[in-house]
Write an enzyme that holds these catalytic residues in place. Structure first.
Site, mmCIF file in Angstrom:
data_model
loop_
_atom_site.group_PDB
_atom_site.id
_atom_site.type_symbol
_atom_site.label_atom_id
_atom_site.label_comp_id
_atom_site.label_asym_id
_atom_site.label_seq_id
_atom_site.Cartn_x
_atom_site.Cartn_y
_atom_site.Cartn_z
ATOM 1 N N GLY A 25 42.009 59.882 35.715
ATOM 2 C CA GLY A 25 40.901 59.030 35.721
ATOM 3 C C GLY A 25 39.969 59.121 36.968
ATOM 4 O O GLY A 25 40.388 60.337 37.734
ATOM 5 N N ARG B 209 33.275 37.069 33.346
ATOM 6 C CA ARG B 209 33.816 37.419 32.012
ATOM 7 C C ARG B 209 34.901 36.259 31.513
ATOM 8 O O ARG B 209 34.860 36.310 30.138
ATOM 9 C CB ARG B 209 34.557 38.950 32.177
ATOM 10 C CG ARG B 209 33.449 39.764 32.052
ATOM 11 C CD ARG B 209 34.016 41.094 32.197
ATOM 12 N NE ARG B 209 33.192 42.214 32.259
ATOM 13 C CZ ARG B 209 33.226 43.329 32.782
ATOM 14 N NH1 ARG B 209 34.397 43.818 33.288
ATOM 15 N NH2 ARG B 209 32.229 43.970 32.970
HETATM 16 C C1 SIN Z 1 33.176 47.064 33.750
HETATM 17 O O1 SIN Z 1 34.216 46.561 33.190
HETATM 18 O O2 SIN Z 1 33.029 47.252 34.969
HETATM 19 C C2 SIN Z 1 32.132 47.707 33.210
HETATM 20 C C3 SIN Z 1 32.162 47.253 31.541
HETATM 21 C C4 SIN Z 1 30.756 47.014 30.895
HETATM 22 O O3 SIN Z 1 29.989 47.978 30.997
HETATM 23 O O4 SIN Z 1 30.606 45.917 30.552
#
Ligand code: SIN
Length: 530
Positions: free
Chosen positions: A12, A274
């Site tokens: 990655g 989130r």
């Molecule tokens: C992230 O998790 O940093 C990006 C994910 C998203 O595009 O919502």
């Protein structure tokens, strides 16, 4: 048998950034479980957070990171990460990566949850990961060996020096290979594949944590796992990520009757951190309602979000209809292998970077789009560190490793899907003691300690993967049971608020046992300017 100065496990962003910055005096191997394009970084949609805007500064990025992560960070690491963001973006630009621009030719900056300013740089609309990774892959010098489709199943720790001296891997047919190296770096991503609902590439299921733990390394903060609020939800399953950038452009979460879900729930509504949004969706879905992203207010959706458009079309969801069905799923591990500020683990010669490492920059809940930045920053930082050590390398000098006993009884483990479903149901977005204990009991039936020091040479790839999943799941469940508070992405229904004392403690697990370790708070100075 080949010997290297540096073996990088994984392909990655952190892995490739490291490979690209290592001195060309190094003999380097990049070895990856699947292909170099099958990883979470490649599929990243959102972008890279960096304080590039005229109204922005690292200080604001720092503040947002700390707030989103519920003040559970290594503040010093957060400071250097955000301060280095703009220079890392400039370097990529100078190296030829073209980021999206606005109408007047400035960097187009996107918005995502819990950011106080627009600061997400992106490429190809919602295809940042692909552009970034193609750029890094193209920059890999031809003298670096890249080997795909290899499952690394053991870190070789020398019995006398206790140093990591290499890896054992299986090719796709199950043949064993041995590679010696002065330095081994784990950059294998997180644990999304442990859960039935996930945004992660299916190859990502906790290998790094399991390998490091079995080798004797310290593992930290495994209870902090981020669930992304919006994965495409079709026929009872999730089918890929719908980026938070979509809500950054004005999409709203609604229930079946079209009522906005986040209204009155948080000041930032749909762009709340989130863990808060995921929890609201979880509760509504548990009460029997479907949840949708209303995208009807976004003009030129297909042009702004080509990857998501393709994903929806492939799954029979019409963009014109303006409603995308969504559910939360496992997205990112904030904890992982304990490392210092350059990625050194508790084992000499073994390093970890990227999602598999716990650097402390994400606290209890990662701020959106800080993970690609983390990969870029720590990949380069470790390269600088290793380049300084080059004279100490002694390739080949340690190429002796005693045979270990092989397990005589190769166990019968549950199906992968059963592990994923149990983890989602009992160690997912909302946790309770009762459910965690049920899960713990179920995992304990497989008696993992019995195989801890055995060689896996004779095991099948499938069984090794299940062992790694169960081992990682056990570390998650232990930590989630111990932490009797709710903080960030760790939500305990039976301990529903933050606890001051727990806010000072890490849960550190190793083969020697579990320890509550005091957090080292480093009061950090960060310049305030705008
Ligand atoms: C992230 O998790 O940093 C990006 C994910 C998203 O595009 O919502």
């Amino acid at each position: 048998m080949k010997t290297y100065n540096c073996i990088i496990v994984g392909s990655g962003i952190a892995a490739m950034q490291l490979a690209n910055h290592l001195s060309n005096q190094f003999r380097v191997l990049v070895i990856t479980k699947s292909t170099r394009r099958a990883n979470n970084s490649y599929h990243a949609q959102g972008g890279i957070a960096a304080a590039m805007g005229n109204e922005d500064a690292p200080f604001f990025h720092y503040e947002d990171t700390i707030k989103a992560g519920c003040d559970f960070h290594n503040e010093k690491e957060v400071r250097v990460l955000v301060e280095n963001g703009p220079a890392l973006i400039e370097q990529l630009k100078n190296d030829g990566l073209s980021f999206d621009q606005d109408e007047i030719g400035q960097l187009a900056l996107g918005m995502e949850g819990a950011h106080s300013r627009k600061r997400i740089v992106h490429c190809g609309g919602d295809a940042t990961g692909k552009y970034m990774m193609e750029h890094l892959i193209a920059s890999i010098r031809p003298t670096i060996d890249v080997i795909e489709n290899r499952l690394v199943y053991e870190l070789m720790i020398h019995p006398d020096s206790k140093k990591c001296i290499g890896i054992k891997a299986k090719d796709a047919d199950g043949n064993n290979e041995v590679y010696f190296s002065d330095n081994v770096v784990l950059a294998v991503g997180g644990i999304g594949g442990l859960f039935s609902f996930t945004s992660n590439d299916s190859s990502v299921a906790g290998d790094g944590v399991a390998l490091a733990y079995r080798a004797g390394a310290e593992i930290i903060d495994m209870e902090f796992i981020q669930f992304h609020p919006t994965l495409l939800y079709i026929n009872g399953k999730t089918a890929g990520l719908i980026s938070e950038a979509v809500r950054g452009e004005g999409a709203r979460l609604v229930d079946e009757s079209g009522m906005p879900l986040m209204k009155g729930k948080h000041l930032l509504e749909d762009l709340a951190p989130r863990h808060i949004v995921a929890k609201e969706i979880f509760h509504l879905r548990a009460a029997g309602s479907e949840v949708y992203l209303d995208i009807s207010s976004i003009a030129r959706f297909e042009e702004k979000f080509p990857t998501i458009t393709t994903l929806c079309q492939a799954n029979g969801i019409s963009i014109e209809a303006g409603k995308i069905p969504v559910a939360p799923g496992c997205h990112f591990l904030m904890g992982g292998i304990a490392v210092d500020s350059v990625g050194q683990t508790s084992i000499d010669g073994l390093y970890a970077i990227g999602e598999t490492a716990a650097t402390g920059v994400h606290g209890a809940n990662r701020l959106a789009s800080n993970s690609l930045l983390e990969g870029l920053y720590y990949g380069k930082k470790l390269a600088v560190h290793l380049n300084e050590q080059i004279d100490k390398n002694e390739t080949g000098a340690t190429s002796f490793y005693p045979l270990k006993a092989s397990s005589l009884n190769i166990p019968v483990f549950p199906h992968k899907e059963e592990i994923q479903e149990k983890m989602m149901a009992y160690a997912g977005i909302i946790r309770t003691r009762l459910e965690l204990e049920l899960l713990e009991k179920w995992i304990n039936e497989y008696d993992l300690p019995a195989f801890m020091d055995d060689s896996l040479d004779e095991w099948s790839i499938e069984n090794i993967q299940k062992l790694f999943m169960l081992q990682t799941a056990k570390l998650v469940v232990n930590a989630a049971l111990l932490r009797e508070e709710s903080r960030g992405a760790h939500n305990r229904e039976d301990f529903s608020v933050e606890n001051k004392r727990w806010g000072q403690l890490h849960i550190v697990q190793s083969k020697n046992g579990t320890e509550m370790r005091e957090r080292q708070r480093e009061h950090t100075e960060i310049e305030i300017y705008a």
